[in-house]
Write a protein that holds these residues in place. Structure first.
Motif, PDB file in Angstrom:
ATOM      1  N   LEU A  76      -6.240  23.014 -11.248  1.00  9.21           N
ATOM      2  CA  LEU A  76      -5.798  22.658 -10.277  1.00  9.21           C
ATOM      3  C   LEU A  76      -6.163  23.581  -9.270  1.00  9.21           C
ATOM      4  O   LEU A  76      -6.353  23.574  -7.793  1.00  9.21           O
ATOM      5  N   MET A  79      -7.544  22.109  -6.435  1.00  6.16           N
ATOM      6  CA  MET A  79      -6.737  21.765  -5.356  1.00  6.16           C
ATOM      7  C   MET A  79      -6.391  22.357  -4.280  1.00  6.16           C
ATOM      8  O   MET A  79      -6.545  22.844  -3.125  1.00  6.16           O
ATOM      9  N   ALA A 108     -10.898  19.259 -15.650  1.00  2.00           N
ATOM     10  CA  ALA A 108      -9.251  18.257 -15.904  1.00  2.00           C
ATOM     11  C   ALA A 108      -9.559  17.083 -16.876  1.00  2.00           C
ATOM     12  O   ALA A 108      -9.365  16.664 -17.803  1.00  2.00           O
ATOM     13  N   TYR A 148      -6.528  12.285 -11.180  1.00  2.00           N
ATOM     14  CA  TYR A 148      -6.657  13.867 -10.777  1.00  2.00           C
ATOM     15  C   TYR A 148      -8.233  14.079 -10.629  1.00  2.00           C
ATOM     16  O   TYR A 148      -9.166  14.794 -10.114  1.00  2.00           O
ATOM     17  N   SER A 152     -10.638  14.570  -7.982  1.00  4.02           N
ATOM     18  CA  SER A 152     -11.472  15.519  -7.794  1.00  4.02           C
ATOM     19  C   SER A 152     -13.322  15.003  -7.794  1.00  4.02           C
ATOM     20  O   SER A 152     -14.137  15.217  -7.483  1.00  4.02           O
ATOM     21  N   ILE A 210      -5.275  14.849  -2.867  1.00  2.29           N
ATOM     22  CA  ILE A 210      -5.349  15.836  -3.956  1.00  2.29           C
ATOM     23  C   ILE A 210      -4.272  16.314  -3.743  1.00  2.29           C
ATOM     24  O   ILE A 210      -3.835  16.865  -5.439  1.00  2.29           O
ATOM     25  N   VAL A 213      -0.859  14.767  -5.953  1.00  2.00           N
ATOM     26  CA  VAL A 213      -1.503  14.657  -7.285  1.00  2.00           C
ATOM     27  C   VAL A 213      -1.863  16.152  -8.290  1.00  2.00           C
ATOM     28  O   VAL A 213      -1.171  15.724  -9.300  1.00  2.00           O
ATOM     29  N   ALA A 214      -2.114  17.184  -8.039  1.00  2.00           N
ATOM     30  CA  ALA A 214      -2.554  18.340  -8.230  1.00  2.00           C
ATOM     31  C   ALA A 214      -1.168  18.974  -8.385  1.00  2.00           C
ATOM     32  O   ALA A 214      -1.014  19.123  -9.901  1.00  2.00           O
ATOM     33  N   ILE A 217       0.252  16.510 -11.796  1.00  2.00           N
ATOM     34  CA  ILE A 217      -0.484  16.578 -12.610  1.00  2.00           C
ATOM     35  C   ILE A 217       0.115  18.409 -13.849  1.00  2.00           C
ATOM     36  O   ILE A 217       0.525  18.044 -15.288  1.00  2.00           O
TER      37      ILE A 217
END
Lengths: 435, 323
Positions: A76, A79, A108, A148, A152, A210, A213-214, A217
């Protein structure tokens, strides 16, 4: 306009790490060998079944799932640094953005493999896509982790385009096919105003994309637990609790990476003590927020001590998991906060030592979230052998759990050997601006 | 320009010839098809009529020559068993009542179940627990099968629809689909599920058997197993293995739609609603909203006392410092 010699120095400094050295061979050889040992352990597990692990019917999630949570958590940081700090115009963080993205991508991508090692039938992985049920948090997790990883990768690649051009131009000693790959990857970059604008805009859009999305997750990962009614998992703050915890382990990982990149690639002029100082302060901030969530997560049920909560909390505070629990909370969280309040501790070496403690603490914290809860179901555990009641990871399991760490080290080593880990173009621009 | 026109003229001539050819060939084919059709129809008149049972359970009479064999479905065909296993038994809502006052911890239910489903000694689809709710309240024996919840958390979390809820109330598992993620074990508050960590007990002997979803045999390494309310026995009109095996009359089993349950030992059939009403029937952990299909009658006026030697194990779970 900055003088040419300074520009050349920056370029040559930042391009120096690229290329294969003897140390690289030794290090990669060591990693490959270790990975082979771990893969052998995994083959053994595939053959015999998950019986080779310490997992049994009651504690059916253990080290692998803790490891999975840890890997998702650490990823993470990409992000936080490239998107949150980048969008809010924090200048000092921009040389670190690429390191953070490399860590995000590596962790990830590997997290997806970690979860496969926990499956009873890994060869049926495609069933998740063929028969996937939208009601299941696992399906959400697979979806958001994949997204993600993609974003990324783009966030790593797009800012690299001008640097690929520089690589193609300046790295004259490398074999021609490799140079051509750089050229191909630079997508015909000429540095025109239109191209600059397009690049800035793409990075800006991805940075915004992002963030949700981060958050997703790790929130979804926390829901793998919070969606059950088990003691210790049945919590409404699990989403933010996991996300804030993720920033702690990610920040620690970036600090460690900064230290090793800086020393082995002689980047003292680019990853400066100022960067360590700022990252130290960031670590204090995210740790304080995480501490606050910990307080809520343990104090609130601890105050009431309801029947089943009491059994669980007793195991954490004074029972089987007490030593691990207090080490994680004190050495992995409270002491680092206190130490890092002092400027002397925010120097590269002491801070890296602290970051290692934080990262280790973060790993064991995931273990403490996953395992003890499973040892405390609502109905008694009876008529089964002793090893069903308490979980102890086996050696095989430990080796299989080490494999993802080795993979991450391989990825971040190889990436640092093929791309400049400090953005060249950006560094030059910054020097120009500051003049 | 001129060349192009020439070309297109040539092209159209070629096309014309091609078309003639196609039409000619087409007419010959069509003619022979019609001829064959007449011939076929003439033969058909003296063929026999046969009866065919459709998948929708309709008996049809058709001409034998009209049938085309697509596949041969034996009763033990895997796809057939999987389909039947998901559909359940029409019109039924299975329900179980466990009378705790009669349980003497004989454990015949456990062994009958383990034999039927080829389980290892430590794998329990049904487990007789030594229970005590709190310090100072009396201990009792409690048989605990899968609760076959109407709101099953295990089914909700399954990512691949390997475990499912049937219209007749039974929660089953298809171990040909299961990926072995064990999310269902994490989600089940009743600890009702087991996993095949190693090669199953009878894997050598069972390897030629066709997998039956309603029996979950052969068991398979790396997949989940659980109580099935003996769906295979219900299809034959018999009581579940555990219910029939009990020597003490603990179990009642039946159909909620008929409001009737039958005792597995005495074979006495009683009103389901009245049985619950007269004996203060309850369900396990109703606060979780799982809506179990297994009901319990409290251990009141026990037929035999709870044994002293089993007391420590019952209270173990209550002692928070034990962990």
């Amino acid at each position: 306009m900055m003088d040419q010699s300074k520009k050349n120095k920056i370029t040559s400094d930042l391009l120096k790490p690229i290329g294969i050295t003897k140390t690289f061979h030794i290090w990669m050889g060591f990693l490959t060998l270790s990975l082979a040992v771990c893969l052998y352990a995994y083959m053994f597990q595939l053959d015999k079944g998950l019986v080779v692990t310490g997992l049994r019917d009651y504690v059916s999630w253990g080290m692998y799932i803790s490891n999975f949570v840890f890997f998702v958590a650490t990823s993470l940081i990409g992000m936080l640094i490239s998107a949150v700090l980048g969008l809010s115009g924090v200048k000092w963080a921009s040389p670190l953005a690429r390191i953070a993205e490399i860590i995000a991508l590596a962790f990830a991508a590997v997290a997806g493999l970690v979860i496969v090692s926990d499956m009873g039938h890994p060869e049926r992985l495609l069933n998740v896509f063929m028969y996937g049920r939208l009601q299941s948090p696992i399906v959400w997790d697979v979806t958001v982790v994949t997204v993600y990883v993609l974003i990324s990768a783009l966030l790593l690649y797009i800012p690299l385009i001008p640097d690929f051009k520089i690589c193609h131009e300046k790295l004259v000693d490398i074999p021609k096919p490799l140079r051509n790959i750089y050229k191909l990857l630079s997508l015909n970059w000429k540095g025109t105003e239109d191209q600059e604008k397009l690049l800035k805009k793409s990075v800006w859009i991805l940075s915004i994309l992002i963030i949700p999305v981060a958050l997703a997750i790790h929130t979804v990962t926390s829901w793998l637990f919070a969606s059950t009614s088990r003691v210790g998992w049945d919590s409404t703050i699990f989403g933010p609790y996991f996300v804030t915890g993720a920033f702690v382990s990610g920040t620690a990982a970036v600090i460690i990476a900064m230290f090793f990149y800086r020393n082995s690639y002689k980047l003292q002029d680019y990853i400066t003590e100022l960067h360590f100082d700022k990252m130290g302060k960031l670590l204090v901030l995210v740790s304080l927020v995480y501490l606050y969530f910990n307080l809520n997560e343990f104090m609130v049920p601890g105050y009431k001590m309801k029947k089943f909560d009491a059994t669980h909390l007793h195991a954490l505070f004074a029972g089987r998991y007490a030593i691990m629990f207090w080490l994680v909370q004190i050495v992995g969280l409270i002491l680092p906060i206190l130490f890092l309040l002092f400027g002397k501790m925010r120097k590269p070496l002491p801070m890296t030592v602290i970051a290692v403690a934080v990262l280790l603490g973060a790993w064991f914290k995931r273990y403490i979230i996953v395992v003890p809860t499973m040892e405390h179901p609502y109905l008694p555990i009876q008529n089964v052998p002793m090893n069903f009641k308490f979980y102890t990871p086996t050696l095989i399991e430990t080796f299989v759990s080490l494999a993802p760490f080795i993979l991450v080290l391989m990825i971040i080593t190889i990436l640092s050997k093929v791309v400049p880990i400090i953005p060249i173009q950006e560094t030059i621009e910054h020097h120009e601006e500051s003049k | 320009m001129c060349e192009k026109e020439d070309n297109s003229k040539n092209k159209s001539r070629r096309e014309f010839l091609q078309n003639i050819g196609i039409i000619g060939l087409g007419s010959v084919l069509a003619g022979s098809a019609i001829f064959a059709g007449f011939n076929y129809d003439r033969k058909k008149t003296n063929a026999q009529r046969i009866k065919v049972l459709t998948a929708e359970n309709e008996l049809l009479e058709i001409d034998k020559n009209d049938t085309t064999k697509v596949a041969r479905f034996k009763a033990e065909n895997l796809t057939f068993l999987q389909k039947r296993g998901r559909e359940g038994i029409k019109g039924k809502r299975w329900v179980m009542v466990v009378d705790l006052s009669k349980c003497r911890n004989a454990r015949k239910c456990m062994s009958a179940c383990q034999n039927a489903h080829h389980l290892r000694p430590e794998q329990h689809h049904i487990n007789v627990l030594k229970m005590q709710e709190s310090k100072g309240t009396p201990p009792f024996y409690m048989a605990k099968p899968c609760q076959h919840c109407d709101n099953p958390p295990c089914v909700a979390v399954c990512p691949v629809d390997a475990t499912f809820k049937r219209p007749d109330g039974i929660v089953l598992i298809d171990n040909e689909r299961c990926i072995g993620c064990r999310f269902c074990i994490a989600a089940c508050p009743y600890s009702a599920r087991v996993f095949n960590w190693a090669e199953p007990l009878n894997s050598e002997e069972d390897k030629d058997l066709t997998y039956d979803v309603e029996l979950n045999v052969p068991q398979r390494k790396g997949t989940i197993s659980k109580c099935l309310f003996s769906a295979d026995r219900l299809r034959e009109g018999k009581m579940p293995y555990c219910v029939s095996a009990c020597p003490n009359g603990v179990y009642y089993f039946g159909d909620e739609n008929e409001d009737a349950v039958t005792n597995g030992t005495t074979k006495e059939t009683v009103r389901f609603s009245k049985l619950l009403e007269d004996n203060a029937g309850y369900r396990l952990m109703p606060e979780l909203g799982t809506e179990p299909r297994v009901y319990y009658l409290p251990a009141k006026n026990r037929t035999s006392p709870y044994e002293d030697k089993d007391k420590p194990e019952a209270s173990e779970h209550l002692d928070s410092s034990h962990a």
